[in-house]
Motif scaffolding. Structure first.
Motif, short mmCIF file in Angstrom:
data_model
loop_
_atom_site.label_atom_id
_atom_site.label_comp_id
_atom_site.label_asym_id
_atom_site.label_seq_id
_atom_site.Cartn_x
_atom_site.Cartn_y
_atom_site.Cartn_z
N LYS A 64 -69.36 -10.36 -1.08
CA LYS A 64 -70.54 -10.51 -1.17
C LYS A 64 -72.00 -11.71 -1.08
CE LYS A 64 -70.14 -6.00 0.21
NZ LYS A 64 -70.27 -5.96 1.68
N ALA A 65 -70.78 -12.97 -0.29
CA ALA A 65 -71.27 -14.27 -1.18
C ALA A 65 -72.93 -13.93 -2.13
CB ALA A 65 -72.22 -15.02 0.36
N PHE A 66 -72.05 -13.46 -2.92
CA PHE A 66 -73.30 -13.39 -4.72
C PHE A 66 -74.52 -12.52 -4.11
CE2 PHE A 66 -70.22 -16.46 -5.75
CZ PHE A 66 -69.15 -15.64 -6.51
N PHE A 67 -74.50 -12.02 -3.06
CA PHE A 67 -75.83 -11.56 -2.39
C PHE A 67 -77.19 -12.68 -2.35
CE2 PHE A 67 -73.44 -7.61 -4.41
CZ PHE A 67 -73.54 -6.94 -2.99
N GLY A 68 -76.79 -13.57 -2.80
CA GLY A 68 -77.48 -15.24 -2.10
C GLY A 68 -77.60 -15.30 -4.09
N ALA A 69 -76.79 -15.27 -4.88
CA ALA A 69 -77.47 -15.41 -5.82
C ALA A 69 -76.86 -16.90 -6.77
CB ALA A 69 -77.24 -14.10 -7.51
N THR A 70 -77.31 -17.16 -6.84
CA THR A 70 -76.27 -18.38 -7.70
C THR A 70 -76.54 -18.94 -9.36
OG1 THR A 70 -78.87 -19.65 -8.35
CG2 THR A 70 -76.82 -20.36 -6.29
N ARG A 71 -76.78 -17.34 -10.06
CA ARG A 71 -76.44 -17.27 -11.53
C ARG A 71 -75.94 -15.59 -11.94
NH1 ARG A 71 -81.62 -17.71 -13.95
NH2 ARG A 71 -81.32 -19.35 -14.13
N VAL A 72 -75.07 -16.03 -12.75
CA VAL A 72 -74.37 -14.12 -12.40
C VAL A 72 -74.71 -14.33 -14.91
CG1 VAL A 72 -72.35 -12.67 -12.65
CG2 VAL A 72 -72.93 -13.93 -10.65
N VAL A 73 -75.19 -13.02 -14.94
CA VAL A 73 -75.21 -12.71 -15.96
C VAL A 73 -74.16 -11.72 -16.74
CG1 VAL A 73 -77.16 -12.56 -18.20
CG2 VAL A 73 -78.11 -13.84 -16.13
N PHE A 74 -73.49 -11.50 -17.14
CA PHE A 74 -72.54 -10.70 -18.09
C PHE A 74 -72.90 -9.74 -19.58
CE2 PHE A 74 -70.61 -14.02 -15.78
CZ PHE A 74 -69.45 -13.21 -14.72
N SER A 75 -73.71 -8.80 -19.56
CA SER A 75 -73.70 -8.09 -20.46
C SER A 75 -72.25 -8.16 -21.41
CB SER A 75 -74.30 -7.13 -20.40
OG SER A 75 -74.02 -5.81 -20.05
N SER A 76 -72.09 -8.09 -22.78
CA SER A 76 -70.77 -7.36 -23.27
C SER A 76 -69.97 -8.63 -22.58
CB SER A 76 -70.00 -5.68 -23.33
OG SER A 76 -71.04 -4.72 -23.93
N ALA A 77 -69.91 -10.19 -22.86
CA ALA A 77 -69.91 -10.55 -22.45
C ALA A 77 -68.35 -10.79 -23.65
CB ALA A 77 -70.79 -12.23 -22.05
N SER A 78 -68.64 -10.43 -24.11
CA SER A 78 -66.93 -11.03 -25.22
C SER A 78 -65.65 -9.73 -25.16
CB SER A 78 -66.94 -10.50 -26.69
OG SER A 78 -68.20 -9.23 -27.02
N SER A 79 -66.14 -8.25 -24.32
CA SER A 79 -65.26 -7.60 -23.77
C SER A 79 -64.56 -8.33 -22.50
CB SER A 79 -65.64 -6.98 -23.03
OG SER A 79 -66.34 -7.15 -21.74
N LYS A 80 -62.95 -8.28 -22.88
CA LYS A 80 -62.20 -8.87 -21.51
C LYS A 80 -62.23 -8.17 -20.18
CE LYS A 80 -58.64 -7.64 -25.74
NZ LYS A 80 -60.11 -6.97 -26.45
N THR A 81 -63.02 -7.37 -20.00
CA THR A 81 -62.49 -7.34 -18.65
C THR A 81 -64.32 -8.41 -18.02
OG1 THR A 81 -62.05 -4.84 -18.88
CG2 THR A 81 -63.57 -5.64 -16.81
N ALA A 82 -65.57 -8.11 -19.21
CA ALA A 82 -66.59 -9.69 -18.42
C ALA A 82 -65.80 -11.39 -18.15
CB ALA A 82 -67.29 -9.30 -19.56
N PHE A 83 -65.13 -11.59 -19.51
CA PHE A 83 -64.24 -12.62 -19.60
C PHE A 83 -63.16 -12.89 -18.47
CE2 PHE A 83 -62.59 -12.18 -23.88
CZ PHE A 83 -61.66 -12.22 -23.20
N GLY A 84 -63.07 -11.69 -18.23
CA GLY A 84 -61.65 -12.07 -17.35
C GLY A 84 -61.86 -12.04 -15.97
N THR A 85 -63.75 -11.11 -15.52
CA THR A 85 -64.27 -11.50 -14.49
C THR A 85 -65.01 -13.16 -14.17
OG1 THR A 85 -65.00 -9.40 -14.55
CG2 THR A 85 -66.27 -10.89 -12.87
N ALA A 86 -65.21 -13.49 -14.95
CA ALA A 86 -66.19 -14.92 -15.83
C ALA A 86 -65.12 -15.77 -15.37
CB ALA A 86 -66.62 -14.87 -17.44
N MET A 87 -63.60 -15.28 -15.36
CA MET A 87 -63.07 -16.83 -15.08
C MET A 87 -62.17 -16.68 -13.50
SD MET A 87 -58.36 -16.82 -16.29
CE MET A 87 -58.57 -15.67 -15.21
#
Length: 279
Positions: free
Chosen positions: A85-108
């Motif tokens: 979706k080309a990040f819906f036009g965003a250039t920043r993604v903010v993750f809550s619960s960033a220590s969760s494996k699903t969150a930082f797996g997405t970031a990776m």
């Protein structure tokens, strides 16, 4: 091709000592449970993969596979969805619960996205751990949220399920918030509420929908290959150093399961712990 006694399969099994199944669509890859009461579920929940077929599987990494594969499946598909979706036009993604494996797996999975800033929101206690992961450009505690600049189109991925935090994110980024999605609930067992005080209304991300899309476009074999390759990289991130980022803690029995679930619910499990319960 049938199923032999003693074969090992990966899939979503209940916390129980026995399970009645009706194997269907049996192939070299595995089978689907065709029991009538399971048919209303997405097919991903009825699929069981032969460990002998799975390129990721080894007996020595079985616990890691149990812990990481279901989480990473969501991570990979969420990252794929956002890129698609080309990040819906965003250039920043903010993750809550960033220590969760699903969150930082997405970031990776988003590490090779040019111009994208990945921001981790986490508790003060977990901030140091998140900073060691190396997959976020910036890490801030929940109390520091308002210190983030509001200077670019922003996308919020909510892994926490914290409605007050969601409202703070929406209010802080205001018109700069272009998309908000709910991808899990690390802090709550309540039913997901897809409402926000302002800005774009949150959308629930459901990985099986993206799996269905990619299976149709690429074929299941290619999708499985992409996920397996990503999972191996993720495994390497967590275990490559002399002080691994994930420690597998193995316990046995229903009482142990009850204790672990209680500790998880009360936020007492360290982000570097991964629990496997054997019945």
């Amino acid at each position: 091709m049938g199923i032999k006694v003693g074969e090992r399969f990966y899939g979503y099994f209940p916390i129980a000592s026995h399970l009645w199944m009706r194997p269907g669509r049996v192939t070299e890859r595995g089978f689907y449970d065709s029991a009538e009461h399971r048919q209303a579920l997405a097919s991903a929940y009825n699929q069981y993969t032969r460990c002998s077929w799975d390129s990721y599987y080894t007996p020595g990494t079985e616990n890691l596979q149990i812990l990481l594969k279901p989480l990473f499946l969501t991570s990979w598909m969420l990252a794929d969805f956002l890129q698609d979706k080309a990040f819906f036009g965003a250039t920043r993604v903010v993750f809550s619960s960033a220590s969760s494996k699903t969150a930082f797996g997405t970031a990776m999975c988003l590490e090779n996205s040019p111009g994208l800033e990945r921001i981790a929101l986490t508790s003060a206690d977990n901030k140091a751990f998140v900073e060691t992961l190396g997959c976020y450009e910036r890490t801030v505690s929940y109390a520091e949220l308002e210190s983030l600049p509001n200077d670019r189109p922003t996308l919020y991925v909510d892994f926490s399920g914290d409605l007050k935090l969601r409202d703070r994110v929406h209010q802080h980024f205001a018109a700069r918030l272009v998309y908000s999605c709910f991808a899990g609930s690390a802090q709550s067992t309540d039913k997901a509420q897809l409402t926000a005080i302002s800005g774009p209304q949150p959308v629930f991300f459901f990985a099986p929908i993206q799996i269905r899309k990619r299976n149709a476009e690429w074929g299941p074999e290619q999708v499985s290959q992409h996920i397996s390759e990503g999972l191996q990289r993720f495994n390497g991130l967590l275990t490559a150093t002399s002080t691994p980022l994930l420690e597998v803690v193995e316990s046995e029995g229903y009482e142990a399961a009850q204790r672990v679930i209680s500790r998880l619910f009360h936020g007492q499990v360290a982000p570097g712990e991964g629990h496997v319960i054997k019945l």
